[in-house]
Design an enzyme around this catalytic site. Structure first.
Site, PDB file in Angstrom:
ATOM      1  N   ASP A 139       1.168  -1.218   0.106  1.00  0.00           N
ATOM      2  CA  ASP A 139       0.072  -0.056  -0.211  1.00  0.00           C
ATOM      3  C   ASP A 139       0.584   1.175  -0.060  1.00  0.00           C
ATOM      4  OD1 ASP A 139      -2.341   1.686   0.640  1.00  0.00           O
ATOM      5  OD2 ASP A 139      -1.579   1.823   2.409  1.00  0.00           O
ATOM      6  N   ASP A 175      -0.303   4.807   1.029  1.00  0.00           N
ATOM      7  CA  ASP A 175      -0.501   6.329   1.708  1.00  0.00           C
ATOM      8  C   ASP A 175      -0.486   4.852   3.466  1.00  0.00           C
ATOM      9  OD1 ASP A 175      -1.553   8.146   0.623  1.00  0.00           O
ATOM     10  OD2 ASP A 175      -2.716   6.690  -0.621  1.00  0.00           O
TER      11      ASP A 175
END
Length: 337
Positions: A137, A139
């Site tokens: 991922d 963020d």
């Protein structure tokens, strides 16, 4: 060698533990966790991995005692990848586990919190020395911010959007619906303003070291993000990653319209990305790792051979194979064989 009368100084000294591990392997506690014996013993298939800064025998004893009701531990030794991290990593043989999965996660989480270090049970995980695939991922995993929250601040709606982001990451809202709602708040933001966010993105500690070690060992590395291509593409180029997948913000006349172009990169798309990239590069699924912090990362963590929660929400920690709570991203190296 047998140490049956460990002093307080020895139990609380990180230097003593390091020196002992450098000289001896297959150390085993006595029942009171105050004495050590060296035993000849082949490693078990399942390992308890403990890693952190300046670990001591006292911390190891606390972890052993915390897990004792459910996990029987055998001898321990210096983790073979300990030298690759900025701390110490130790591997315990696991002789038996007699508890439900949820209770085990709770016990591991409690032990980690009590000693402020990483504690995880590792089974048959990917091999560092064989080519593999890591999908992360973006963020709050690759970088220390949530880009959509930072853009919302430019529109004067930072707190409002951040609250929705937090609920979405905890799995309390449908991700696609919440994303469209949050992006709608960005209508009118100048695209040129995004550059000031992009140019000052804070990378997560341990990221560059992790990438360096994995790339040296022939791994492919990609981002699969519910964030935006404006940032994911930049990071792919800057960090020398192999691929990135994220959402496209629509813009007209140099301003955001508050809409996303095309389909949303949600949990299902992230999972499909892991599988697609593994096929593209002919990497067996047994050599795949997915890492993230939010509920929308759970599906990709589920399809990968190893799902890693990083500074994650409780719902993610509870379902991940292993977790990194207090260390940098390079702590992942201790969960690989």
């Amino acid at each position: 060698m047998e140490l049956t009368t460990l002093s307080t100084e020895q139990l609380t000294s990180a230097a003593f533990l390091s020196a002992t591990l450098a000289e001896y392997q297959n150390l085993r506690w006595d029942q009171s966790c105050t004495g050590l014996t060296v035993e000849a013993h082949a490693q078990s298939a399942q390992q308890l991995i403990v890693s952190g800064q300046s670990l001591t025998l006292e911390q190891l004893a606390m972890i052993v005692q915390h897990l004792a009701p459910a996990v029987k531990l055998g001898s321990f030794r210096l983790h073979p990848h300990s030298a690759l991290i900025g701390g110490t990593a130790i591997s315990f043989d696991v002789e038996s586990v007699d508890v439900t999965t949820q209770t085990l996660h709770d016990l591991l989480d409690g032990a980690a919190k009590a000693c402020h270090c990483e504690v995880a049970l590792r089974g048959n995980t990917p091999l560092l020395t064989q080519p593999g695939l890591l999908v992360m991922d973006m963020d709050s995993t690759v970088i220390q911010i949530e880009c959509i929250d930072e853009i919302a601040k430019l529109a004067g709606l930072g707190e409002q959007v951040a609250a929705v982001t937090e609920k979405a990451m905890r799995g309390e809202l449908d991700f696609a619906e919440s994303l469209r709602s949050r992006v709608g708040c960005l209508d009118g933001v100048e695209v040129s303003q995004l550059k000031q966010i992009r140019d000052s993105i804070p990378l997560m500690p341990g990221l560059q070291h992790l990438l360096h070690v994995l790339q040296q060992n022939g791994w492919k590395i990609a981002i699969a993000s519910g964030g935006f291509t404006y940032f994911a593409g930049y990071l792919e180029n800057r960090l020398g990653l192999d691929a990135s997948r994220a959402n496209v913000l629509e813009a007209e006349d140099g301003k955001l319209t508050g809409r996303v172009v095309g389909g949303i990169v949600d949990a299902q798309v992230k999972a499909e990305t892991v599988e697609e990239l593994a096929r593209r590069w002919d990497i067996p699924m047994t050599q795949t790792v997915a890492m993230g912090d939010g509920a929308n990362d759970l599906k990709m963590m589920g399809v990968a051979a190893l799902g890693v929660a990083f500074e994650a929400k409780p719902v993610v920690n509870a379902q991940a194979d292993v977790a990194i709570r207090y260390s940098g991203l390079d702590a992942l190296l201790t969960y690989l064989q």
